[in-house]
Design a protein around this motif. Sequence first.
Motif, PDB file in Angstrom:
ATOM      1  N   LEU A 243      16.592  -5.908  -4.676  1.00 50.07           N
ATOM      2  CA  LEU A 243      15.612  -6.261  -5.854  1.00 50.07           C
ATOM      3  C   LEU A 243      14.105  -6.136  -5.513  1.00 50.07           C
ATOM      4  CD1 LEU A 243      14.936  -6.750  -8.963  1.00 50.07           C
ATOM      5  CD2 LEU A 243      15.660  -8.782  -8.522  1.00 50.07           C
ATOM      6  N   MET A 244      13.789  -6.863  -4.473  1.00 43.88           N
ATOM      7  CA  MET A 244      12.377  -7.371  -3.756  1.00 43.88           C
ATOM      8  C   MET A 244      11.834  -6.095  -3.362  1.00 43.88           C
ATOM      9  SD  MET A 244      11.962 -10.678  -4.275  1.00 43.88           S
ATOM     10  CE  MET A 244      13.066 -11.957  -4.540  1.00 43.88           C
ATOM     11  N   GLU A 245      12.759  -5.099  -2.685  1.00 45.42           N
ATOM     12  CA  GLU A 245      12.175  -3.992  -2.150  1.00 45.42           C
ATOM     13  C   GLU A 245      11.722  -3.019  -3.290  1.00 45.42           C
ATOM     14  OE1 GLU A 245      13.515  -0.042   0.723  1.00 45.42           O
ATOM     15  OE2 GLU A 245      14.790  -1.942   0.863  1.00 45.42           O
ATOM     16  N   THR A 246      12.798  -3.075  -4.261  1.00 43.22           N
ATOM     17  CA  THR A 246      12.180  -2.358  -5.400  1.00 43.22           C
ATOM     18  C   THR A 246      10.945  -2.491  -6.046  1.00 43.22           C
ATOM     19  OG1 THR A 246      14.598  -1.688  -5.902  1.00 43.22           O
ATOM     20  CG2 THR A 246      13.247  -1.125  -7.698  1.00 43.22           C
ATOM     21  N   LEU A 247      10.747  -3.880  -6.091  1.00 43.59           N
ATOM     22  CA  LEU A 247       9.379  -4.276  -6.899  1.00 43.59           C
ATOM     23  C   LEU A 247       8.292  -3.894  -5.934  1.00 43.59           C
ATOM     24  CD1 LEU A 247      10.404  -8.012  -7.812  1.00 43.59           C
ATOM     25  CD2 LEU A 247      10.063  -6.189  -9.286  1.00 43.59           C
ATOM     26  N   ILE A 248       8.492  -4.122  -4.544  1.00 44.63           N
ATOM     27  CA  ILE A 248       7.422  -3.459  -3.802  1.00 44.63           C
ATOM     28  C   ILE A 248       6.949  -2.040  -3.908  1.00 44.63           C
ATOM     29  CG2 ILE A 248       6.709  -3.291  -1.408  1.00 44.63           C
ATOM     30  CD1 ILE A 248       8.221  -5.615  -0.660  1.00 44.63           C
ATOM     31  N   GLN A 249       7.899  -1.150  -4.128  1.00 43.73           N
ATOM     32  CA  GLN A 249       7.900   0.088  -4.265  1.00 43.73           C
ATOM     33  C   GLN A 249       7.263   0.507  -5.806  1.00 43.73           C
ATOM     34  OE1 GLN A 249       8.129   2.033  -2.024  1.00 43.73           O
ATOM     35  NE2 GLN A 249       9.274   1.176  -0.308  1.00 43.73           N
ATOM     36  N   ARG A 250       7.461  -0.554  -6.603  1.00 43.71           N
ATOM     37  CA  ARG A 250       6.805  -0.101  -8.057  1.00 43.71           C
ATOM     38  C   ARG A 250       5.418  -0.589  -7.894  1.00 43.71           C
ATOM     39  NH1 ARG A 250      11.576  -2.713 -12.024  1.00 43.71           N
ATOM     40  NH2 ARG A 250      13.064  -0.960 -11.813  1.00 43.71           N
ATOM     41  N   TYR A 251       5.347  -1.550  -7.261  1.00 38.12           N
ATOM     42  CA  TYR A 251       3.842  -2.056  -7.084  1.00 38.12           C
ATOM     43  C   TYR A 251       2.812  -1.164  -6.416  1.00 38.12           C
ATOM     44  CZ  TYR A 251      -0.466  -4.608  -5.543  1.00 38.12           C
ATOM     45  OH  TYR A 251      -1.798  -5.122  -5.433  1.00 38.12           O
ATOM     46  N   ILE A 252       3.428  -0.530  -5.411  1.00 45.95           N
ATOM     47  CA  ILE A 252       2.822   0.587  -4.658  1.00 45.95           C
ATOM     48  C   ILE A 252       2.470   1.999  -5.430  1.00 45.95           C
ATOM     49  CG2 ILE A 252       2.939   2.386  -2.782  1.00 45.95           C
ATOM     50  CD1 ILE A 252       4.556   0.167  -1.023  1.00 45.95           C
ATOM     51  N   MET A 253       3.369   2.101  -6.185  1.00 45.74           N
ATOM     52  CA  MET A 253       3.386   3.389  -7.154  1.00 45.74           C
ATOM     53  C   MET A 253       2.217   3.034  -8.127  1.00 45.74           C
ATOM     54  SD  MET A 253       4.948   5.768  -6.047  1.00 45.74           S
ATOM     55  CE  MET A 253       6.190   6.067  -4.911  1.00 45.74           C
ATOM     56  N   LYS A 254       2.289   1.796  -8.760  1.00 42.77           N
ATOM     57  CA  LYS A 254       1.445   1.325  -9.766  1.00 42.77           C
ATOM     58  C   LYS A 254      -0.223   1.433  -9.240  1.00 42.77           C
ATOM     59  CE  LYS A 254      -0.171  -2.831 -12.207  1.00 42.77           C
ATOM     60  NZ  LYS A 254      -1.336  -3.159 -11.503  1.00 42.77           N
ATOM     61  N   ILE A 255      -0.327   0.991  -7.799  1.00 39.88           N
ATOM     62  CA  ILE A 255      -1.623   0.985  -7.332  1.00 39.88           C
ATOM     63  C   ILE A 255      -2.180   2.480  -7.297  1.00 39.88           C
ATOM     64  CG2 ILE A 255      -3.031   0.199  -5.433  1.00 39.88           C
ATOM     65  CD1 ILE A 255      -2.419  -1.808  -7.198  1.00 39.88           C
ATOM     66  N   GLU A 256      -1.206   2.921  -6.829  1.00 42.63           N
ATOM     67  CA  GLU A 256      -1.488   4.808  -6.404  1.00 42.63           C
ATOM     68  C   GLU A 256      -1.906   5.148  -7.647  1.00 42.63           C
ATOM     69  OE1 GLU A 256       1.671   6.242  -4.061  1.00 42.63           O
ATOM     70  OE2 GLU A 256       0.829   5.316  -2.075  1.00 42.63           O
ATOM     71  N   ARG A 257      -1.157   5.020  -8.817  1.00 42.51           N
ATOM     72  CA  ARG A 257      -1.364   5.841 -10.153  1.00 42.51           C
ATOM     73  C   ARG A 257      -2.669   5.191 -10.600  1.00 42.51           C
ATOM     74  NH1 ARG A 257       3.954   4.462 -11.459  1.00 42.51           N
ATOM     75  NH2 ARG A 257       3.005   2.634 -12.815  1.00 42.51           N
ATOM     76  N   GLU A 258      -2.879   3.911 -10.544  1.00 42.16           N
ATOM     77  CA  GLU A 258      -4.420   3.749 -10.762  1.00 42.16           C
ATOM     78  C   GLU A 258      -5.628   4.320  -9.814  1.00 42.16           C
ATOM     79  OE1 GLU A 258      -4.231  -0.638 -10.529  1.00 42.16           O
ATOM     80  OE2 GLU A 258      -2.888  -0.913 -12.196  1.00 42.16           O
ATOM     81  N   ARG A 259      -5.357   4.494  -8.796  1.00 48.16           N
ATOM     82  CA  ARG A 259      -6.465   5.328  -7.847  1.00 48.16           C
ATOM     83  C   ARG A 259      -6.435   6.754  -8.374  1.00 48.16           C
ATOM     84  NH1 ARG A 259      -4.630   3.249  -1.568  1.00 48.16           N
ATOM     85  NH2 ARG A 259      -5.662   1.162  -1.643  1.00 48.16           N
ATOM     86  N   LYS A 260      -5.493   7.285  -8.488  1.00 49.87           N
ATOM     87  CA  LYS A 260      -5.560   8.602  -9.102  1.00 49.87           C
ATOM     88  C   LYS A 260      -6.479   8.743 -10.325  1.00 49.87           C
ATOM     89  CE  LYS A 260      -1.438  10.055  -6.424  1.00 49.87           C
ATOM     90  NZ  LYS A 260       0.016  10.869  -6.506  1.00 49.87           N
ATOM     91  N   ALA A 261      -5.921   7.572 -11.248  1.00 43.93           N
ATOM     92  CA  ALA A 261      -6.565   7.832 -12.562  1.00 43.93           C
ATOM     93  C   ALA A 261      -7.985   7.691 -12.310  1.00 43.93           C
ATOM     94  CB  ALA A 261      -6.120   6.652 -13.443  1.00 43.93           C
ATOM     95  N   ARG A 262      -8.468   6.664 -11.566  1.00 51.73           N
ATOM     96  CA  ARG A 262      -9.959   6.277 -11.292  1.00 51.73           C
ATOM     97  C   ARG A 262     -10.633   7.687 -10.698  1.00 51.73           C
ATOM     98  NH1 ARG A 262      -8.200   1.328  -9.785  1.00 51.73           N
ATOM     99  NH2 ARG A 262      -8.194   1.740  -7.703  1.00 51.73           N
ATOM    100  N   GLU A 263      -9.824   8.160  -9.832  1.00 49.28           N
ATOM    101  CA  GLU A 263     -10.385   9.514  -9.003  1.00 49.28           C
ATOM    102  C   GLU A 263     -10.793  10.753 -10.045  1.00 49.28           C
ATOM    103  OE1 GLU A 263      -7.664  10.443  -6.053  1.00 49.28           O
ATOM    104  OE2 GLU A 263      -8.187   8.775  -4.770  1.00 49.28           O
ATOM    105  N   PHE A 264      -9.825  10.799 -10.977  1.00 48.11           N
ATOM    106  CA  PHE A 264     -10.034  11.830 -11.875  1.00 48.11           C
ATOM    107  C   PHE A 264     -10.606  11.227 -13.431  1.00 48.11           C
ATOM    108  CE2 PHE A 264      -6.257  13.268  -9.268  1.00 48.11           C
ATOM    109  CZ  PHE A 264      -6.801  14.879  -9.209  1.00 48.11           C
ATOM    110  N   GLY A 265     -11.349  10.127 -13.212  1.00 50.22           N
ATOM    111  CA  GLY A 265     -12.007   9.723 -14.286  1.00 50.22           C
ATOM    112  C   GLY A 265     -11.275   9.419 -15.388  1.00 50.22           C
ATOM    113  N   LEU A 266     -10.066   9.054 -15.566  1.00 48.00           N
ATOM    114  CA  LEU A 266      -9.277   8.734 -16.579  1.00 48.00           C
ATOM    115  C   LEU A 266      -9.380   7.246 -17.011  1.00 48.00           C
ATOM    116  CD1 LEU A 266      -6.017  10.750 -15.870  1.00 48.00           C
ATOM    117  CD2 LEU A 266      -7.966  11.163 -17.269  1.00 48.00           C
ATOM    118  N   LYS A 267     -10.047   6.350 -16.304  1.00 43.68           N
ATOM    119  CA  LYS A 267     -10.362   4.839 -16.325  1.00 43.68           C
ATOM    120  C   LYS A 267     -11.815   4.817 -16.248  1.00 43.68           C
ATOM    121  CE  LYS A 267      -5.959   2.591 -15.468  1.00 43.68           C
ATOM    122  NZ  LYS A 267      -5.298   1.651 -14.654  1.00 43.68           N
TER     123      LYS A 267
END
Length: 267
Positions: A243-267
């Motif tokens: 469960l803890m490992e899954t939380l970490i992977q979800r957090y990593i994916m969340k941060i990466e999605r936010e980075r991509k959104a900023r790069e493409f000017g979606l935020k």
Amino acid sequence: MTSPKVDPDARSAQVQNADTALLPTDEFSQYLLHARGEMLPIFRRLVERASQITLLFNEGRDMVLSSLMEASPNGLVLEYGADAGMNRKALQMSKLFCITQLDKVKIQFILSGVTTTQVDGRPAFLAQLPDSLLRLQRREHYRLVLPVLQRLKCKIRFPTVEGKERQIEVEVADISGGGVCLIGFPSALSLELDMEFPGCHIELPEIGTITTVLRLRSINEVAGRVGVRTQSVGCQFVGLPGLMETLIQRYIMKIERERKAREFGLK
């Protein structure tokens, strides 16, 4: 032959642990395989290794422990589980979530129901090849380096020479499913390789809190933000629950999605 009895409470605990290890395919879609030519070699290696496969169904409330017996373009053949009642339930399901590991890499796929067949005179499950297979790569491929302003905090307790307990808070410079790099240890603090820190807490914003044992694997001296020398410490998670490992992977994916959104000017 009478099937062995299974303790319902024990089985419930097993199901809960297995269910929490399920990974959301929408968040890990880039690691999905769809081509039969890519999936079949993995299934055949699972046959060779006789890897245990957990079949979850009935919204995770029931499970069958199985293994792959055969894999071909015509479908998959899996062993019956030890519980005859669970096998009968599995045969009635239209969807079964399957989880296993191959060379410490998580494998996950969904079967659209199973039927019964015979192998060497014994009953077995028969299923069509799944539409896709999720192969989560090795943990080190997912190490997330955090910007200075987004660094997480890790609270660590350790005994002092007086026999008391002291708590310090250090920064998480990077994180993966295998461990973290911590910055901000007081230079006067005596650290040694393979030291263990139990009960460490790392809060993942909007995701949850990781509670784990950290084992010290590397020590380096670095310059801090204002030029003060500090220690950068690489730590390995010890016995991290799924469960803890899954939380970490979800957090990593969340941060990466936010980075991509900023790069493409979606935020």
